[in-house]
Design an enzyme around this catalytic site. Structure first.
Site, mmCIF file in Angstrom:
data_model
loop_
_atom_site.group_PDB
_atom_site.id
_atom_site.type_symbol
_atom_site.label_atom_id
_atom_site.label_comp_id
_atom_site.label_asym_id
_atom_site.label_seq_id
_atom_site.Cartn_x
_atom_site.Cartn_y
_atom_site.Cartn_z
ATOM 1 N N GLU B 135 -4.269 30.662 25.258
ATOM 2 C CA GLU B 135 -4.646 30.651 26.673
ATOM 3 C C GLU B 135 -5.214 31.993 27.114
ATOM 4 O O GLU B 135 -6.054 32.053 28.012
ATOM 5 C CB GLU B 135 -3.452 30.282 27.565
ATOM 6 C CG GLU B 135 -3.906 29.844 28.965
ATOM 7 C CD GLU B 135 -2.940 30.249 30.055
ATOM 8 O OE1 GLU B 135 -2.100 31.148 29.817
ATOM 9 O OE2 GLU B 135 -3.032 29.679 31.152
ATOM 10 N N THR B 188 -10.444 32.152 37.983
ATOM 11 C CA THR B 188 -9.058 32.639 37.962
ATOM 12 C C THR B 188 -9.020 34.151 38.154
ATOM 13 O O THR B 188 -8.157 34.679 38.851
ATOM 14 C CB THR B 188 -8.387 32.270 36.622
ATOM 15 O OG1 THR B 188 -8.507 30.859 36.450
ATOM 16 C CG2 THR B 188 -6.920 32.643 36.625
#
Lengths: 316, 316
Positions: B135, B188
């Site tokens: 991730e 993000t």
């Protein structure tokens, strides 16, 4: 039950530990001892007098408008439009400026005693309100992390002051606490000043993880998790320098078996959570470490005070 | 069980909600749907290839060194000194940049599938490590609040990443969740930039009270306490402006019976917790409020995903 025919009542309220490492301004727990006793007698006029201040602290204001034990009673008389008043005698068992919630204990004990003399007994949350107002005479602000556990007992989480919402967090039966007080004062306002107004978000995240884990450990009764989580990475680093020997005392406590330790309230008292079997060793280690740092510490150790403030028999 | 004779495995990993209003970077929960599917096939050389990216997102890196689904596998080959590799086919069910943990789901599904092909099965915490590394290809940093619930299922508290310590927090059976995704992306990194590096201690105290109360509500199964506590006063105010209609959607959700709502991860998806009986009304209200704000939202609703990521039959 309230009993108007009663002319006098005495209440006991214990020391308490605010912040509890991970819950700045929101967590607190009560001890069984030490504590303050306040005797309240009915006066025929709606006024408040202090008749005596005795015990380990005597240099407190004698004016009812300035003492934490009486400010809440003045508000109570005003609020409830009482046609009578209170004469208050305070016996301090908690040292002043020790970080063990002495102001809160006097405020709570006086409200609990006075409540016993009212025609109609107040709810616990009403008592809390008057005790908070009383304690604010010392701190200049409403803080519930001592008053709440002192009044209700146990480990408490204050979710909100206005409106009042207090949650009881379970504490595993095995938990005991050591309080080590180095016989020096910290001014609560000064201890607040050394904490910056803003702090790094990354520290908040680490503190939050410990807070949530600590609460989970209490609910699960998981002593190891409680021990791993009982760490203040947010506030303690700013206040530790106000307490000579702070890190050495905490390290000695851990080495002797404490689950965790930190500053009690604004300090300088240091508290440690410990299981019953390690209580004496941890108490002795903390005393020794404070002595090496040049402080002759007074130690209290015992169970968490689950009962909260209460009326006591005259003779007890 | 691991089975080296197996040449291919497919895993499903669901969307997840990071932060959960009160637990910035530490809390997350899994949904049952939507999710990503990753099929992993054994390659005779110790390398990783991406054979196909299909589903709702296709504009993702095809280079194994850049894709969240494959970076963890490269690390795994290196760490375990594997003499074989993996060919990976990714079927995205989670929109990119939606705040629903799509990067995490691909990273987790690929590790879970690859684990099935190893001689010796990895522990859950080892899988977590490789998924976190995967991730990080998307976020540039190790964040566990999506990967952890995605892998383990349920509501998780990440107390520590190094070493890994993850706690499962119980969620009352009655709880359902609505996800409302306004079909626009939030970067993000941009969502992180709008959060200041430092924040007021007073906001942190309020957030901590809600976090501790939320955790307590989950342990007690107290839906009202959960509802009162599920409020982000710390991060949400900084990010709300990135989501047109944010406050209106939350207000509509509350009015329709939601216990609470906030930004899912870094947004722009908004999640709401709700009891089963109010699920449809809340879903419809959130869709309507987004429509009034000019966004055609996609809605998912259902139970918390208690099972976590898992191997699925080829045909399912």
């Amino acid at each position: 039950m309230s009993d108007r025919s009663k002319r006098m009542a005495t209440a006991f309220a214990s020391a308490s530990v605010g912040n509890v490492a991970v819950g700045f301004d929101i967590l607190g727990f009560a001890m069984e001892a030490p504590g303050d006793r306040v005797s309240v007698e009915v006066l025929d006029e709606p006024q408040v007098e202090i008749s005596e201040i005795s015990g380990v602290v005597t240099d407190l204001p004698m004016a009812a408008t300035d003492n934490t034990a009486t400010v809440g009673l003045l508000e109570m008389i005003d609020d409830l439009k009482l046609d009578f008043g209170f004469r208050v005698a305070i016996e301090k068992g908690i040292p002043l400026g020790s970080g063990m919630g002495g102001s809160a204990a006097s405020a709570v004990a006086s409200v609990v005693a006075a409540n016993e003399l009212l025609d109609q007994e107040l709810s616990r949350n009403q008592c809390l309100r008057y005790a908070l107002i009383g304690e604010s005479a010392a701190t200049g602000d409403l803080h519930a992390d001592n008053v709440t556990p002192c009044l209700f007992g146990g480990l408490t989480l204050t979710r909100s002051i206005e409106p009042v919402e207090v949650l009881r967090i379970p504490v595993p039966d095995e938990i005991r606490c050591v309080l080590a007080y180095p016989n020096r004062r910290v001014d609560t306002r000064r201890a607040r000043e050394v904490v910056p107004d803003e702090l790094p978000v990354s520290d908040f995240v680490a503190q939050s993880a410990n807070l949530a884990s600590f609460i989970t450990g209490c609910h699960r009764g998981d002593l190891e998790l409680i021990g791993r989580s009982l760490k203040d990475v947010l506030i303690e680093p700013h206040r530790a320098s106000l307490i000579p020997g702070f890190y050495e005392v905490c390290e000695a406590a851990r080495a002797a078996g404490a689950l965790g330790s930190s500053i009690s309230g604004a300090g300088p008292t240091i508290f440690a959570w410990v299981t019953a079997g390690d209580l004496e060793a941890v108490a002795s280690a903390m005393h020794g470490a404070f002595a090496e740092a040049g402080s002759e510490a007074t130690i209290w150790s015992g169970a968490i005070g689950e009962k909260g403030a209460r009326i006591i028999d005259e003779g007890s």
